[in-house]
Design an enzyme around this catalytic site. Structure first.
Site, mmCIF file in Angstrom:
data_model
loop_
_atom_site.group_PDB
_atom_site.id
_atom_site.type_symbol
_atom_site.label_atom_id
_atom_site.label_comp_id
_atom_site.label_asym_id
_atom_site.label_seq_id
_atom_site.Cartn_x
_atom_site.Cartn_y
_atom_site.Cartn_z
ATOM 1 N N HIS A 81 0.829 -1.214 0.000
ATOM 2 C CA HIS A 81 0.000 0.000 0.000
ATOM 3 C C HIS A 81 0.862 1.263 0.000
ATOM 4 O O HIS A 81 0.675 2.160 -0.831
ATOM 5 C CB HIS A 81 -0.917 -0.019 1.224
ATOM 6 N N GLU A 82 1.793 1.313 0.931
ATOM 7 C CA GLU A 82 2.610 2.514 1.049
ATOM 8 C C GLU A 82 3.569 2.666 -0.128
ATOM 9 O O GLU A 82 3.927 3.785 -0.509
ATOM 10 C CB GLU A 82 3.389 2.503 2.374
ATOM 11 N N HIS A 95 1.855 4.762 -2.803
ATOM 12 C CA HIS A 95 1.957 6.205 -2.536
ATOM 13 C C HIS A 95 3.369 6.708 -2.810
ATOM 14 O O HIS A 95 3.569 7.758 -3.438
ATOM 15 C CB HIS A 95 1.597 6.495 -1.070
#
Length: 543
Positions: free
Chosen positions: A19-20, A23
Protein backbone atom coordinates in the site's frame (compact mmCIF):
# COMPACT_ATOMS: atom_id res chain seq x y z
CA UNK A 1 3.03 -19.30 19.01
CA UNK A 2 6.16 -17.49 17.81
CA UNK A 3 5.69 -19.06 14.41
CA UNK A 4 2.09 -17.84 14.24
CA UNK A 5 3.16 -14.34 15.27
CA UNK A 6 5.74 -14.49 12.49
CA UNK A 7 3.10 -15.34 9.88
CA UNK A 8 0.89 -12.53 11.20
CA UNK A 9 3.74 -9.99 10.95
CA UNK A 10 4.62 -11.20 7.43
CA UNK A 11 0.98 -10.90 6.35
CA UNK A 12 0.56 -7.36 7.64
CA UNK A 13 4.08 -6.28 6.69
CA UNK A 14 3.67 -7.29 3.05
CA UNK A 15 0.24 -5.67 2.69
CA UNK A 16 1.29 -2.42 4.37
CA UNK A 17 4.45 -2.29 2.24
CA UNK A 18 2.42 -2.78 -0.94
CA UNK A 19 0.00 0.00 0.00
CA UNK A 20 2.61 2.51 1.05
CA UNK A 21 4.85 1.61 -1.88
CA UNK A 22 2.06 2.77 -4.19
CA UNK A 23 1.96 6.20 -2.54
CA UNK A 24 5.76 6.37 -2.41
CA UNK A 25 6.50 5.48 -6.04
CA UNK A 26 3.84 7.73 -7.54
CA UNK A 27 4.82 10.62 -5.24
CA UNK A 28 8.43 10.27 -6.40
CA UNK A 29 7.28 10.09 -10.02
CA UNK A 30 5.27 13.29 -9.55
CA UNK A 31 8.27 15.15 -8.12
CA UNK A 32 7.02 15.34 -4.52
CA UNK A 33 9.68 15.25 -1.81
CA UNK A 34 9.23 12.15 0.39
CA UNK A 35 10.69 12.60 3.87
CA UNK A 36 9.95 9.21 5.42
CA UNK A 37 8.78 5.76 4.34
CA UNK A 38 7.67 3.79 7.40
CA UNK A 39 6.39 0.23 7.79
CA UNK A 40 4.62 0.20 11.12
CA UNK A 41 3.93 2.90 13.70
CA UNK A 42 5.63 3.99 16.90
CA UNK A 43 9.31 3.82 17.85
CA UNK A 44 11.80 2.99 15.11
CA UNK A 45 13.30 -0.49 15.26
CA UNK A 46 15.67 -0.29 12.31
CA UNK A 47 16.14 2.19 9.51
CA UNK A 48 18.46 4.07 7.19
CA UNK A 49 18.51 7.22 5.11
CA UNK A 50 19.10 7.21 1.38
CA UNK A 51 19.02 10.46 -0.53
CA UNK A 52 16.34 12.71 0.91
CA UNK A 53 14.18 9.88 2.32
CA UNK A 54 14.42 8.01 5.62
CA UNK A 55 13.33 4.36 5.46
CA UNK A 56 12.30 2.60 8.68
CA UNK A 57 10.52 -0.35 10.27
CA UNK A 58 8.63 0.67 13.41
CA UNK A 59 7.50 -1.30 16.44
CA UNK A 60 3.73 -1.66 15.76
CA UNK A 61 3.07 -3.54 12.49
CA UNK A 62 -0.60 -2.49 12.25
CA UNK A 63 -0.06 -0.01 9.41
CA UNK A 64 2.47 2.36 7.94
CA UNK A 65 2.81 5.78 6.33
CA UNK A 66 4.60 7.90 3.76
CA UNK A 67 5.53 11.35 5.09
CA UNK A 68 5.67 13.89 2.26
CA UNK A 69 6.87 17.46 2.47
CA UNK A 70 4.08 20.00 2.56
CA UNK A 71 1.25 17.58 3.29
CA UNK A 72 -0.14 19.76 6.12
CA UNK A 73 -1.98 23.03 5.31
CA UNK A 74 0.14 25.28 7.56
CA UNK A 75 3.50 23.53 7.08
CA UNK A 76 6.34 25.91 6.28
CA UNK A 77 8.79 24.92 3.53
CA UNK A 78 11.95 26.53 2.24
CA UNK A 79 11.56 28.40 -1.10
CA UNK A 80 13.41 25.69 -3.04
CA UNK A 81 11.15 22.95 -1.58
CA UNK A 82 7.83 24.80 -1.79
CA UNK A 83 7.14 23.58 -5.31
CA UNK A 84 7.81 19.99 -4.23
CA UNK A 85 5.25 19.95 -1.42
CA UNK A 86 2.27 17.60 -1.68
CA UNK A 87 -0.40 20.29 -1.32
CA UNK A 88 1.41 22.47 -3.88
CA UNK A 89 0.75 19.90 -6.60
CA UNK A 90 -2.17 20.23 -9.01
CA UNK A 91 -5.28 18.23 -8.08
CA UNK A 92 -4.68 15.50 -10.70
CA UNK A 93 -1.22 14.73 -9.29
CA UNK A 94 -2.51 14.63 -5.72
CA UNK A 95 -5.32 12.37 -6.88
CA UNK A 96 -2.85 9.98 -8.51
CA UNK A 97 -0.67 9.85 -5.40
CA UNK A 98 -3.64 9.15 -3.15
CA UNK A 99 -5.16 6.59 -5.53
CA UNK A 100 -1.88 4.69 -5.90
CA UNK A 101 -2.05 3.05 -2.43
CA UNK A 102 -5.46 1.37 -2.85
CA UNK A 103 -4.67 0.67 -6.51
CA UNK A 104 -1.52 -1.25 -5.54
CA UNK A 105 -3.60 -3.23 -3.01
CA UNK A 106 -5.97 -4.20 -5.83
CA UNK A 107 -3.25 -4.96 -8.39
CA UNK A 108 -1.06 -6.96 -5.99
CA UNK A 109 -3.62 -9.82 -5.62
CA UNK A 110 -3.50 -10.39 -9.38
CA UNK A 111 0.20 -11.10 -9.00
CA UNK A 112 -0.45 -13.31 -5.96
CA UNK A 113 -3.16 -15.34 -7.70
CA UNK A 114 -0.98 -15.63 -10.81
CA UNK A 115 1.65 -17.51 -8.81
CA UNK A 116 -1.04 -19.54 -6.99
CA UNK A 117 -2.63 -20.67 -10.27
CA UNK A 118 0.60 -21.07 -12.25
CA UNK A 119 1.88 -24.57 -12.88
CA UNK A 120 0.55 -27.88 -11.54
CA UNK A 121 -1.73 -28.06 -8.53
CA UNK A 122 -4.00 -30.69 -7.06
CA UNK A 123 -7.79 -30.45 -7.27
CA UNK A 124 -10.67 -32.75 -6.32
CA UNK A 125 -11.69 -34.81 -9.36
CA UNK A 126 -15.22 -35.61 -10.57
CA UNK A 127 -15.04 -39.09 -9.01
CA UNK A 128 -18.40 -39.70 -7.31
CA UNK A 129 -17.83 -40.69 -3.71
CA UNK A 130 -21.40 -40.48 -2.44
CA UNK A 131 -24.86 -40.33 -4.03
CA UNK A 132 -27.58 -38.88 -1.79
CA UNK A 133 -30.74 -40.92 -1.49
CA UNK A 134 -33.83 -39.42 -3.13
CA UNK A 135 -31.81 -37.02 -5.30
CA UNK A 136 -31.83 -36.81 -9.15
CA UNK A 137 -28.51 -38.68 -9.45
CA UNK A 138 -30.13 -41.80 -7.98
CA UNK A 139 -33.06 -41.59 -10.41
CA UNK A 140 -30.61 -41.20 -13.31
CA UNK A 141 -28.63 -44.29 -12.25
CA UNK A 142 -25.42 -42.51 -11.16
CA UNK A 143 -23.52 -44.63 -8.63
CA UNK A 144 -20.65 -44.13 -6.18
CA UNK A 145 -17.45 -44.92 -8.07
CA UNK A 146 -18.58 -43.29 -11.31
CA UNK A 147 -16.46 -40.52 -12.81
CA UNK A 148 -18.32 -37.64 -14.49
CA UNK A 149 -16.66 -36.54 -17.75
CA UNK A 150 -19.01 -33.87 -19.12
CA UNK A 151 -22.18 -31.95 -18.26
CA UNK A 152 -24.46 -30.90 -21.11
CA UNK A 153 -21.55 -31.27 -23.53
CA UNK A 154 -19.18 -29.22 -21.36
CA UNK A 155 -16.07 -31.21 -20.31
CA UNK A 156 -15.36 -31.19 -16.58
CA UNK A 157 -12.15 -32.32 -14.85
CA UNK A 158 -12.58 -31.09 -11.29
CA UNK A 159 -15.48 -31.19 -8.87
CA UNK A 160 -15.60 -27.39 -8.89
CA UNK A 161 -15.81 -27.44 -12.71
CA UNK A 162 -18.81 -29.73 -12.38
CA UNK A 163 -20.54 -27.48 -9.81
CA UNK A 164 -20.05 -24.44 -12.03
CA UNK A 165 -21.38 -26.36 -15.03
CA UNK A 166 -24.74 -26.70 -13.24
CA UNK A 167 -25.17 -22.93 -12.75
CA UNK A 168 -28.43 -22.09 -14.56
CA UNK A 169 -29.04 -25.75 -15.47
CA UNK A 170 -31.96 -27.15 -13.50
CA UNK A 171 -35.52 -28.51 -13.82
CA UNK A 172 -34.78 -29.91 -17.29
CA UNK A 173 -33.01 -33.05 -18.52
CA UNK A 174 -29.25 -32.53 -18.69
CA UNK A 175 -27.10 -35.16 -20.46
CA UNK A 176 -24.13 -36.34 -18.40
CA UNK A 177 -21.32 -38.49 -19.74
CA UNK A 178 -19.70 -40.67 -17.10
CA UNK A 179 -17.15 -43.46 -16.86
CA UNK A 180 -18.00 -46.68 -15.02
CA UNK A 181 -15.68 -49.69 -14.83
CA UNK A 182 -13.72 -48.40 -17.84
CA UNK A 183 -16.81 -47.83 -20.03
CA UNK A 184 -18.45 -44.54 -21.03
CA UNK A 185 -22.16 -44.10 -20.36
CA UNK A 186 -24.55 -41.23 -21.06
CA UNK A 187 -27.42 -40.58 -18.64
CA UNK A 188 -30.03 -37.85 -18.47
CA UNK A 189 -30.43 -36.23 -15.08
CA UNK A 190 -32.94 -33.54 -14.12
CA UNK A 191 -31.27 -31.34 -11.46
CA UNK A 192 -33.37 -29.73 -8.77
CA UNK A 193 -33.14 -25.95 -8.42
CA UNK A 194 -30.91 -24.92 -5.55
CA UNK A 195 -30.74 -21.21 -4.68
CA UNK A 196 -27.50 -20.44 -2.84
CA UNK A 197 -28.02 -17.16 -1.02
CA UNK A 198 -25.47 -15.24 1.00
CA UNK A 199 -25.22 -11.61 2.07
CA UNK A 200 -23.01 -10.97 -0.96
CA UNK A 201 -24.44 -13.13 -3.71
CA UNK A 202 -27.31 -15.28 -4.96
CA UNK A 203 -26.64 -18.16 -7.34
CA UNK A 204 -29.22 -20.48 -8.91
CA UNK A 205 -27.52 -23.80 -9.40
CA UNK A 206 -28.72 -27.26 -10.37
CA UNK A 207 -28.23 -29.96 -7.73
CA UNK A 208 -28.08 -33.69 -8.51
CA UNK A 209 -26.96 -35.04 -5.12
CA UNK A 210 -23.39 -36.24 -5.58
CA UNK A 211 -20.42 -35.58 -3.32
CA UNK A 212 -16.68 -36.00 -3.73
CA UNK A 213 -16.25 -37.38 -0.21
CA UNK A 214 -16.74 -41.12 0.20
CA UNK A 215 -18.78 -42.34 3.14
CA UNK A 216 -18.30 -45.76 4.69
CA UNK A 217 -21.09 -48.30 4.05
CA UNK A 218 -23.11 -47.93 7.25
CA UNK A 219 -26.51 -49.62 7.00
CA UNK A 220 -30.00 -48.63 8.01
CA UNK A 221 -32.17 -51.73 8.51
CA UNK A 222 -35.93 -51.50 7.81
CA UNK A 223 -38.17 -53.85 9.85
CA UNK A 224 -38.92 -57.12 8.06
CA UNK A 225 -36.19 -56.56 5.45
CA UNK A 226 -33.80 -59.19 4.10
CA UNK A 227 -31.05 -57.38 6.01
CA UNK A 228 -32.89 -57.78 9.30
CA UNK A 229 -33.60 -61.45 8.60
CA UNK A 230 -29.87 -61.97 7.91
CA UNK A 231 -29.02 -60.45 11.30
CA UNK A 232 -27.89 -56.91 10.34
CA UNK A 233 -28.68 -54.00 12.63
CA UNK A 234 -28.89 -50.29 12.00
CA UNK A 235 -25.46 -48.60 12.10
CA UNK A 236 -23.58 -51.82 11.32
CA UNK A 237 -20.52 -50.81 9.29
CA UNK A 238 -19.64 -53.19 6.44
CA UNK A 239 -15.89 -53.80 6.32
CA UNK A 240 -15.59 -56.46 3.62
CA UNK A 241 -17.62 -58.41 1.05
CA UNK A 242 -16.45 -62.00 0.48
CA UNK A 243 -13.14 -61.09 2.08
CA UNK A 244 -12.55 -58.01 -0.11
CA UNK A 245 -12.16 -54.77 1.87
CA UNK A 246 -14.84 -52.14 1.11
CA UNK A 247 -13.94 -49.11 3.21
CA UNK A 248 -16.25 -46.74 1.27
CA UNK A 249 -19.65 -46.88 -0.43
CA UNK A 250 -17.88 -46.51 -3.79
CA UNK A 251 -15.67 -49.56 -3.13
CA UNK A 252 -18.72 -51.43 -1.83
CA UNK A 253 -20.63 -50.68 -5.04
CA UNK A 254 -17.71 -51.71 -7.25
CA UNK A 255 -17.39 -55.04 -5.44
CA UNK A 256 -21.14 -55.73 -5.59
CA UNK A 257 -21.10 -55.12 -9.37
CA UNK A 258 -18.99 -58.26 -9.70
CA UNK A 259 -21.70 -60.57 -8.31
CA UNK A 260 -24.96 -61.72 -9.85
CA UNK A 261 -28.32 -61.32 -8.14
CA UNK A 262 -28.97 -64.13 -5.65
CA UNK A 263 -25.26 -64.80 -5.03
CA UNK A 264 -24.54 -65.37 -1.30
CA UNK A 265 -22.49 -62.47 0.05
CA UNK A 266 -20.38 -62.93 3.15
CA UNK A 267 -20.31 -59.58 4.94
CA UNK A 268 -17.69 -58.73 7.50
CA UNK A 269 -19.03 -55.91 9.64
CA UNK A 270 -18.35 -53.92 12.75
CA UNK A 271 -21.31 -53.68 15.08
CA UNK A 272 -21.54 -50.28 16.75
CA UNK A 273 -23.21 -49.73 20.10
CA UNK A 274 -24.47 -46.15 19.69
CA UNK A 275 -28.16 -47.09 19.79
CA UNK A 276 -27.78 -48.88 23.09
CA UNK A 277 -25.44 -46.33 24.63
CA UNK A 278 -27.08 -43.23 23.17
CA UNK A 279 -23.71 -41.88 22.07
CA UNK A 280 -23.19 -39.83 18.92
CA UNK A 281 -20.08 -41.78 17.92
CA UNK A 282 -20.23 -45.29 19.32
CA UNK A 283 -17.54 -47.79 20.20
CA UNK A 284 -17.04 -51.02 18.30
CA UNK A 285 -18.82 -53.80 20.18
CA UNK A 286 -17.68 -56.62 17.91
CA UNK A 287 -16.64 -57.69 14.45
CA UNK A 288 -18.73 -60.48 12.98
CA UNK A 289 -19.65 -62.18 9.71
CA UNK A 290 -23.09 -62.64 8.18
CA UNK A 291 -24.31 -64.01 4.87
CA UNK A 292 -27.04 -62.40 2.79
CA UNK A 293 -28.12 -63.17 -0.81
CA UNK A 294 -27.54 -60.28 -3.24
CA UNK A 295 -30.78 -58.36 -3.80
CA UNK A 296 -31.88 -56.31 -6.81
CA UNK A 297 -30.94 -52.63 -6.88
CA UNK A 298 -27.75 -50.73 -6.21
CA UNK A 299 -25.76 -49.71 -3.18
CA UNK A 300 -26.97 -50.87 0.23
CA UNK A 301 -30.22 -52.09 -1.33
CA UNK A 302 -28.22 -55.06 -2.68
CA UNK A 303 -28.00 -56.42 0.88
CA UNK A 304 -31.60 -55.49 1.73
CA UNK A 305 -30.65 -52.35 3.64
CA UNK A 306 -30.77 -48.60 3.09
CA UNK A 307 -28.67 -45.59 3.99
CA UNK A 308 -28.48 -44.79 7.69
CA UNK A 309 -28.62 -41.03 7.08
CA UNK A 310 -32.19 -40.48 8.37
CA UNK A 311 -31.86 -42.90 11.31
CA UNK A 312 -31.44 -41.29 14.73
CA UNK A 313 -28.23 -42.05 16.59
CA UNK A 314 -29.09 -39.88 19.59
CA UNK A 315 -32.15 -38.37 21.21
CA UNK A 316 -31.17 -35.85 23.88
CA UNK A 317 -32.54 -36.57 27.37
CA UNK A 318 -35.27 -34.11 28.33
CA UNK A 319 -35.60 -32.82 24.77
CA UNK A 320 -38.81 -32.18 22.86
CA UNK A 321 -38.00 -35.26 20.77
CA UNK A 322 -37.75 -37.57 23.78
CA UNK A 323 -40.97 -36.20 25.26
CA UNK A 324 -42.65 -36.72 21.89
CA UNK A 325 -41.70 -40.42 21.81
CA UNK A 326 -38.64 -40.48 19.52
CA UNK A 327 -35.95 -43.02 20.36
CA UNK A 328 -32.43 -43.83 19.08
CA UNK A 329 -32.71 -46.10 16.04
CA UNK A 330 -35.95 -44.51 14.77
CA UNK A 331 -36.04 -43.34 11.15
CA UNK A 332 -37.41 -39.96 10.05
CA UNK A 333 -40.09 -40.42 7.37
CA UNK A 334 -41.68 -36.99 6.80
CA UNK A 335 -41.79 -33.45 8.13
CA UNK A 336 -45.12 -31.68 7.59
CA UNK A 337 -45.96 -34.33 5.01
CA UNK A 338 -42.75 -33.89 2.97
CA UNK A 339 -40.11 -36.62 2.81
CA UNK A 340 -36.68 -35.09 3.56
CA UNK A 341 -33.94 -35.94 1.07
CA UNK A 342 -31.28 -36.07 3.76
CA UNK A 343 -30.74 -35.34 7.44
CA UNK A 344 -29.06 -32.05 6.46
CA UNK A 345 -32.21 -30.95 4.61
CA UNK A 346 -34.33 -32.17 7.53
CA UNK A 347 -32.27 -30.09 9.98
CA UNK A 348 -32.47 -27.06 7.70
CA UNK A 349 -36.27 -27.27 7.60
CA UNK A 350 -36.37 -27.66 11.38
CA UNK A 351 -34.39 -24.43 11.77
CA UNK A 352 -37.17 -22.60 9.93
CA UNK A 353 -39.83 -24.06 12.26
CA UNK A 354 -38.62 -22.75 15.63
CA UNK A 355 -41.68 -20.50 16.06
CA UNK A 356 -44.44 -23.04 15.34
CA UNK A 357 -45.42 -26.67 15.76
CA UNK A 358 -45.17 -29.23 12.97
CA UNK A 359 -46.16 -32.77 12.10
CA UNK A 360 -43.40 -35.35 12.25
CA UNK A 361 -43.69 -38.89 10.93
CA UNK A 362 -41.13 -41.47 11.94
CA UNK A 363 -40.73 -45.25 12.02
CA UNK A 364 -39.84 -46.92 15.27
CA UNK A 365 -39.92 -50.40 16.75
CA UNK A 366 -43.73 -50.31 16.80
CA UNK A 367 -44.16 -49.09 13.24
CA UNK A 368 -44.87 -45.65 11.78
CA UNK A 369 -46.12 -42.85 13.99
CA UNK A 370 -47.17 -39.25 13.33
CA UNK A 371 -47.28 -36.62 16.07
CA UNK A 372 -47.57 -32.85 16.30
CA UNK A 373 -44.39 -31.59 17.94
CA UNK A 374 -42.77 -28.26 18.75
CA UNK A 375 -39.12 -27.52 19.40
CA UNK A 376 -38.17 -26.30 22.86
CA UNK A 377 -35.14 -24.87 24.71
CA UNK A 378 -32.60 -27.54 25.64
CA UNK A 379 -29.90 -26.81 28.20
CA UNK A 380 -26.44 -27.56 26.82
CA UNK A 381 -22.82 -26.88 27.71
CA UNK A 382 -19.93 -26.48 25.27
CA UNK A 383 -16.39 -27.76 25.82
CA UNK A 384 -15.50 -24.52 27.63
CA UNK A 385 -18.38 -24.96 30.08
CA UNK A 386 -20.49 -22.15 28.59
CA UNK A 387 -24.18 -22.88 29.17
CA UNK A 388 -26.89 -22.13 26.62
CA UNK A 389 -30.46 -23.19 25.86
CA UNK A 390 -31.07 -23.23 22.09
CA UNK A 391 -34.52 -24.06 20.73
CA UNK A 392 -34.08 -27.52 19.18
CA UNK A 393 -35.86 -30.83 18.62
CA UNK A 394 -32.92 -32.68 20.19
CA UNK A 395 -32.04 -35.39 17.65
CA UNK A 396 -28.90 -36.22 15.68
CA UNK A 397 -27.99 -38.78 13.10
CA UNK A 398 -24.77 -40.76 12.97
CA UNK A 399 -21.86 -38.29 13.00
CA UNK A 400 -18.96 -39.13 10.72
CA UNK A 401 -15.49 -37.65 11.22
CA UNK A 402 -13.40 -36.21 8.40
CA UNK A 403 -11.24 -39.35 8.56
CA UNK A 404 -14.34 -41.43 7.83
CA UNK A 405 -15.08 -39.44 4.66
CA UNK A 406 -11.95 -39.20 2.51
CA UNK A 407 -11.75 -37.67 -0.95
CA UNK A 408 -10.60 -40.68 -2.95
CA UNK A 409 -9.35 -39.06 -6.12
CA UNK A 410 -7.54 -35.89 -7.14
CA UNK A 411 -6.32 -34.62 -10.50
CA UNK A 412 -3.34 -32.47 -11.36
CA UNK A 413 -4.37 -29.29 -13.12
CA UNK A 414 -1.69 -27.51 -15.20
CA UNK A 415 -2.05 -23.81 -16.00
CA UNK A 416 0.42 -21.98 -18.21
CA UNK A 417 1.39 -18.31 -17.69
CA UNK A 418 -1.33 -16.99 -20.00
CA UNK A 419 -4.14 -19.06 -18.47
CA UNK A 420 -2.94 -18.32 -14.91
CA UNK A 421 -2.83 -14.57 -15.58
CA UNK A 422 -6.29 -14.65 -17.17
CA UNK A 423 -7.77 -16.55 -14.23
CA UNK A 424 -6.10 -14.18 -11.74
CA UNK A 425 -7.36 -11.12 -13.64
CA UNK A 426 -10.91 -12.51 -13.61
CA UNK A 427 -11.08 -13.55 -9.96
CA UNK A 428 -9.93 -10.22 -8.46
CA UNK A 429 -12.78 -8.08 -9.90
CA UNK A 430 -15.22 -10.76 -8.75
CA UNK A 431 -13.89 -10.56 -5.17
CA UNK A 432 -13.94 -6.73 -5.32
CA UNK A 433 -17.64 -6.91 -6.22
CA UNK A 434 -18.28 -9.25 -3.31
CA UNK A 435 -16.44 -6.89 -0.93
CA UNK A 436 -18.52 -3.94 -2.10
CA UNK A 437 -21.73 -5.91 -1.54
CA UNK A 438 -20.56 -6.87 1.96
CA UNK A 439 -19.93 -3.21 2.82
CA UNK A 440 -23.37 -2.32 1.47
CA UNK A 441 -24.86 -5.14 3.52
CA UNK A 442 -23.21 -3.81 6.69
CA UNK A 443 -24.76 -0.40 6.07
CA UNK A 444 -28.30 -1.72 5.49
CA UNK A 445 -28.06 -4.43 8.12
CA UNK A 446 -28.28 -7.51 5.86
CA UNK A 447 -24.73 -8.47 6.94
CA UNK A 448 -24.48 -8.73 10.76
CA UNK A 449 -22.00 -6.49 12.52
CA UNK A 450 -20.53 -9.45 14.41
CA UNK A 451 -18.84 -10.55 11.17
CA UNK A 452 -16.44 -7.60 11.43
CA UNK A 453 -13.01 -8.70 12.65
CA UNK A 454 -9.86 -7.03 13.87
CA UNK A 455 -6.22 -7.88 14.61
CA UNK A 456 -7.03 -11.01 16.63
CA UNK A 457 -9.15 -12.40 13.83
CA UNK A 458 -6.39 -11.62 11.32
CA UNK A 459 -3.88 -13.38 13.58
CA UNK A 460 -6.11 -16.47 13.76
CA UNK A 461 -6.69 -16.49 10.01
CA UNK A 462 -2.98 -16.09 9.30
CA UNK A 463 -2.15 -18.99 11.63
CA UNK A 464 -4.79 -21.34 10.19
CA UNK A 465 -4.02 -20.52 6.57
CA UNK A 466 -0.28 -21.03 7.13
CA UNK A 467 -1.01 -24.48 8.59
CA UNK A 468 -2.97 -25.36 5.43
CA UNK A 469 -0.07 -24.51 3.14
CA UNK A 470 1.46 -21.72 1.09
CA UNK A 471 -1.45 -21.49 -1.38
CA UNK A 472 -3.93 -20.96 1.45
CA UNK A 473 -1.73 -18.28 3.05
CA UNK A 474 -1.31 -16.45 -0.27
CA UNK A 475 -5.06 -16.65 -0.88
CA UNK A 476 -5.69 -15.00 2.50
CA UNK A 477 -3.08 -12.34 1.72
CA UNK A 478 -4.82 -11.55 -1.58
CA UNK A 479 -8.26 -11.34 0.08
CA UNK A 480 -7.07 -8.97 2.81
CA UNK A 481 -5.19 -6.85 0.25
CA UNK A 482 -8.40 -6.47 -1.76
CA UNK A 483 -10.25 -5.63 1.44
CA UNK A 484 -7.72 -2.91 2.28
CA UNK A 485 -7.93 -1.50 -1.23
CA UNK A 486 -11.71 -1.30 -1.22
CA UNK A 487 -11.91 0.07 2.34
CA UNK A 488 -9.35 2.79 1.64
CA UNK A 489 -11.36 4.01 -1.35
CA UNK A 490 -14.36 4.82 0.84
CA UNK A 491 -14.96 8.61 0.97
CA UNK A 492 -14.44 8.71 4.75
CA UNK A 493 -12.18 11.41 6.22
CA UNK A 494 -8.64 10.22 7.09
CA UNK A 495 -8.95 7.47 4.46
CA UNK A 496 -7.50 7.74 0.94
CA UNK A 497 -11.00 7.90 -0.54
CA UNK A 498 -11.72 11.24 1.11
CA UNK A 499 -8.41 12.72 -0.09
CA UNK A 500 -9.24 11.51 -3.59
CA UNK A 501 -12.66 13.16 -3.29
CA UNK A 502 -10.99 16.39 -2.12
CA UNK A 503 -8.67 16.40 -5.14
CA UNK A 504 -11.61 15.78 -7.46
CA UNK A 505 -13.61 18.57 -5.75
CA UNK A 506 -10.74 21.04 -6.19
CA UNK A 507 -10.23 19.99 -9.81
CA UNK A 508 -13.89 20.61 -10.62
CA UNK A 509 -14.68 23.61 -8.38
CA UNK A 510 -11.25 25.26 -8.83
CA UNK A 511 -10.95 25.81 -5.11
CA UNK A 512 -10.17 23.50 -2.18
CA UNK A 513 -12.66 22.29 0.39
CA UNK A 514 -12.70 24.92 3.19
CA UNK A 515 -10.16 24.21 5.93
CA UNK A 516 -12.80 24.25 8.68
CA UNK A 517 -14.90 21.69 6.81
CA UNK A 518 -11.86 19.46 6.36
CA UNK A 519 -10.98 19.71 10.07
CA UNK A 520 -14.50 18.78 11.17
CA UNK A 521 -14.67 15.99 8.61
CA UNK A 522 -11.34 14.60 9.81
CA UNK A 523 -12.56 14.53 13.41
CA UNK A 524 -15.78 12.76 12.37
CA UNK A 525 -13.82 10.29 10.25
CA UNK A 526 -11.39 9.57 13.06
CA UNK A 527 -14.29 8.98 15.45
CA UNK A 528 -15.89 6.56 12.97
CA UNK A 529 -12.64 4.63 12.60
CA UNK A 530 -12.20 4.43 16.37
CA UNK A 531 -15.75 3.09 16.72
CA UNK A 532 -15.10 0.57 13.94
CA UNK A 533 -11.90 -0.61 15.64
CA UNK A 534 -13.72 -0.92 18.98
CA UNK A 535 -16.40 -3.02 17.27
CA UNK A 536 -13.77 -5.22 15.61
CA UNK A 537 -11.80 -5.77 18.82
CA UNK A 538 -15.02 -6.45 20.78
CA UNK A 539 -16.03 -9.05 18.18
CA UNK A 540 -12.54 -10.57 18.36
CA UNK A 541 -12.70 -10.92 22.14
CA UNK A 542 -16.28 -12.27 22.01
CA UNK A 543 -15.24 -14.90 19.48
Amino acid sequence: MLQNIGFFVILLGVLVTVHELGHFLVAKACGVKVLKFSIGFGPKLIGFTKGETEYQIALLPLGGYVKMAGDMPHEELSPEEASRGFLAQPPWKRGLIVLAGPAFNLIFPILVYFFVFLGPHQATSTYVGTVSEGMPAVAAGIRPGDRILSVDGEPVRTFNDMREAFVGRFERPVPIVLERNGQKLTVDVTPTKNVETSPIDTVERGSIGVEAVSKPPIVGVPPGSVAEQAGLRTFDRILAVNGVSVETEARFQQELDKHAEGTPLELTLRRMDSVAAGAVTGRAASVLKLTVPKQPGVGLATVGAETSDLYLATVAPGSAAEKGGLRPGDRIIALDGEKPESFVKFSSKLNALKERSFQLTWRGADGERTETLAQAPLKTEDELGTASAPIVLGVRNWVLSAADMPVLDEVTVHLGPGAALKQAALIVPKIVGQMVRVLGGLLVGSVPMNTVGGPIMMYQLASKSAEQGLDSFLHLMALISINLGVMNLLPIPVLDGFHLLSAAWEGIRRRPIPVRVREVANMVGLALLVLLMLLAVTNDITR
